[in-house]
Enzyme design. Structure first.
Site, PDB file in Angstrom:
ATOM      1  N   ASP A  43       0.820  -1.214   0.000  1.00  0.00           N
ATOM      2  CA  ASP A  43       0.000   0.000   0.000  1.00  0.00           C
ATOM      3  C   ASP A  43       0.854   1.264   0.000  1.00  0.00           C
ATOM      4  O   ASP A  43       0.393   2.334  -0.404  1.00  0.00           O
ATOM      5  CB  ASP A  43      -0.890   0.038   1.251  1.00  0.00           C
ATOM      6  CG  ASP A  43      -2.145  -0.804   1.107  1.00  0.00           C
ATOM      7  OD1 ASP A  43      -2.240  -1.560   0.126  1.00  0.00           O
ATOM      8  OD2 ASP A  43      -3.024  -0.700   1.978  1.00  0.00           O
ATOM      9  N   HIS A  52      -9.901   9.012  -1.320  1.00  0.00           N
ATOM     10  CA  HIS A  52     -10.352   7.658  -0.980  1.00  0.00           C
ATOM     11  C   HIS A  52     -11.172   7.792   0.300  1.00  0.00           C
ATOM     12  O   HIS A  52     -10.627   7.875   1.400  1.00  0.00           O
ATOM     13  CB  HIS A  52      -9.146   6.735  -0.768  1.00  0.00           C
ATOM     14  CG  HIS A  52      -9.511   5.325  -0.410  1.00  0.00           C
ATOM     15  ND1 HIS A  52      -9.397   4.281  -1.299  1.00  0.00           N
ATOM     16  CD2 HIS A  52      -9.986   4.781   0.741  1.00  0.00           C
ATOM     17  CE1 HIS A  52      -9.790   3.160  -0.714  1.00  0.00           C
ATOM     18  NE2 HIS A  52     -10.154   3.448   0.534  1.00  0.00           N
ATOM     19  N   GLY A  88     -12.235   3.976   6.342  1.00  0.00           N
ATOM     20  CA  GLY A  88     -10.926   4.596   6.402  1.00  0.00           C
ATOM     21  C   GLY A  88     -10.854   5.606   5.265  1.00  0.00           C
ATOM     22  O   GLY A  88     -11.388   5.352   4.185  1.00  0.00           O
ATOM     23  N   ARG A 126     -24.225   6.781   5.885  1.00  0.00           N
ATOM     24  CA  ARG A 126     -25.655   6.713   5.545  1.00  0.00           C
ATOM     25  C   ARG A 126     -26.514   6.914   6.784  1.00  0.00           C
ATOM     26  O   ARG A 126     -27.530   7.620   6.745  1.00  0.00           O
ATOM     27  CB  ARG A 126     -25.974   5.367   4.882  1.00  0.00           C
ATOM     28  CG  ARG A 126     -25.329   5.175   3.512  1.00  0.00           C
ATOM     29  CD  ARG A 126     -25.398   3.740   3.053  1.00  0.00           C
ATOM     30  NE  ARG A 126     -24.614   2.862   3.918  1.00  0.00           N
ATOM     31  CZ  ARG A 126     -24.369   1.582   3.679  1.00  0.00           C
ATOM     32  NH1 ARG A 126     -24.872   1.015   2.583  1.00  0.00           N
ATOM     33  NH2 ARG A 126     -23.645   0.846   4.506  1.00  0.00           N
ATOM     34  N   GLY A 184     -16.106   3.642  -0.697  1.00  0.00           N
ATOM     35  CA  GLY A 184     -17.520   3.530  -0.378  1.00  0.00           C
ATOM     36  C   GLY A 184     -18.293   4.824  -0.340  1.00  0.00           C
ATOM     37  O   GLY A 184     -19.343   4.969  -0.985  1.00  0.00           O
ATOM     38  N   GLU A 208      -8.781  -2.266  -5.982  1.00  0.00           N
ATOM     39  CA  GLU A 208      -7.437  -2.547  -5.494  1.00  0.00           C
ATOM     40  C   GLU A 208      -6.990  -3.961  -5.851  1.00  0.00           C
ATOM     41  O   GLU A 208      -5.806  -4.195  -6.122  1.00  0.00           O
ATOM     42  CB  GLU A 208      -7.389  -2.334  -3.976  1.00  0.00           C
ATOM     43  CG  GLU A 208      -7.568  -0.878  -3.575  1.00  0.00           C
ATOM     44  CD  GLU A 208      -7.802  -0.699  -2.085  1.00  0.00           C
ATOM     45  OE1 GLU A 208      -6.828  -0.376  -1.378  1.00  0.00           O
ATOM     46  OE2 GLU A 208      -8.949  -0.870  -1.631  1.00  0.00           O
TER      47      GLU A 208
END
Length: 399
Positions: free
Chosen positions: A146, A206, A210, A282, A328, A382
């Site tokens: 990463d 991103h 996280g 949400r 997300g 990813e």
């Protein structure tokens, strides 16, 4: 060629099998609650067929055996000989690795040496690699880090203003995270705009449970929000992000908390959860719409911190081609995207609200066409990026 991608967590194994001739997914699966008596395993084939099982999976070695069993029983594979390579996600490569590498004893040793920098992740990655190699040592295994994409940061970006011996002795510096995702969506953004990646500059967001942000200039990362660990930077689902460091000794003295307790609070009990009552954006928005002031505050804090980074990164990048949303929240939350871009018109960033509100699972532009800086949504992948790196490293090793 078939490439198997494995992401070993502390109590889980996620996997995807790719046919790299067309980069299609043959199957994907996961194994959860490793170490528990009622572990769960699941595989989904490209035709949508699902196979599940519950049994005790005491360790990662058994987990790899269960994964192979699922691959065979679902007819994704008839033999392990069909696998041309295995790619492993590794969270922390520090400055020991500036590219993906074939796994050998030396690589395993170095990843083990980095455990103090990623105590929750690197041990699990090691377990996955060792068990995979134990089953079939003749199949090439590749470690994909990463942190690699962030290795191009200048020293002025990655160093902390602490005594230099802390860096020299303990390797305390900014390493960043989500690098595979940031690079993947940046390359996709350049392709969408028809710009050569080596001349492409952007800010990638991103945003998931996280969250991190990266400044990319001419295809190279020059700064990112996460630091020595993934705790620094943006407000996240359960992580506090950047705070005044003096809060730590203050709490130790006045709240009688240990360093370990504070670390747990800042990683698992802070962020959206602490302020808004949920780590799910949400749920935060639903509570906000129902009049919950704390949820509204959590939403506003989350957005504000992102905007601060965007402003700072534009100032060091100068002109940029695009702002790219992924993960997300970034991919699915039109409300967050609109709130983040609101007020950035001075930088040439203007949202097309209708395009932004449209729900699509594909890369797309959502900014007004006449604006200087494009706003792009790119679903991150990813696993595919890891598969591509794995194939590249294997091919290079044959030359």
């Amino acid at each position: 060629m078939k490439i198997l991608v494995i992401n070993s967590g502390s109590s889980s194994i996620k996997f995807k099998l790719y046919d790299m001739s067309d980069e299609s997914v043959i199957c994907k699966g996961l194994i959860e609650q490793i170490g528990a008596k009622n572990s769960y395993a699941k595989i989904v084939t490209k035709t949508g067929e699902i196979a599940e099982k519950r049994e005790e999976i005491p360790d990662h070695g058994t987990g790899i055996d269960v994964m192979n069993e699922l691959l065979f029983n679902s007819h994704a594979l008839t033999s392990l000989d069909e696998i041309d390579g295995v790619g492993h996600r590794v969270v922390q490569g520090a400055d020991l690795f500036n590219d993906a590498v074939l796994v050998d004893d030396d690589v395993l040793q170095k990843i083990e040496e980095l455990i103090p920098l990623a105590p929750l992740h690197n041990p699990a990655h090691l377990a996955g690699m060792k068990e995979t190699l134990k089953v079939r040592p003749d199949i090439p295994n590749v470690a994909v880090f990463d942190t690699v994409f962030h290795q191009t940061m200048p020293k002025s970006s990655y160093m902390y203003p602490l005594p230099i011996e802390f860096y020299e002795k303990y390797k305390i510096r900014r390493y960043g995270a989500h690098g595979t995702s940031h690079q993947f969506v940046a390359k996709a953004g350049a392709k969408i705009l028809g710009v050569d990646f080596d001349h492409f500059s952007c800010i990638t967001l991103h945003l998931g449970n996280g969250a991190s942000i990266a400044a990319i200039k001419n295809g190279k990362c020059i700064d990112t929000s996460m630091g020595l660990t993934p705790l620094e930077g943006l407000m996240m689902g359960t992580r506090c992000g950047s705070i005044d460091p003096a809060i730590v000794p203050f709490l130790m003295k006045n709240a009688n908390l240990s360093g370990e307790e504070i670390d747990t609070i800042m990683n698992k009990k802070s962020g959206l959860l602490a302020i808004g009552g949920s780590n799910d954006m949400r749920e935060i928005e639903a509570r906000m719409d129902a009049g919950d002031e704390n949820a509204k505050l959590a939403f506003e804090m989350f957005v504000l911190r992102i905007k601060k980074y965007i402003g700072a990164y534009i100032s060091i990048l100068g002109e940029i081609n695009a702002i790219i949303f992924t993960a997300g929240i970034g991919e699915n939350d039109a409300r967050i995207r609109e709130a983040v871009c609101s007020g950035l018109e001075i930088f040439g960033i203007r949202m097309d609200k209708d395009k932004n509100a449209a729900k699509k699972d594909e890369p797309r532009r959502v900014g007004l066409p006449e604006t200087k800086v494009r706003i792009i949504i790119v679903p991150t992948d990813e696993e595919l990026a890891i598969a591509e790196d794995t194939l590249r490293i294997i091919n290079q090793s044959k030359k």
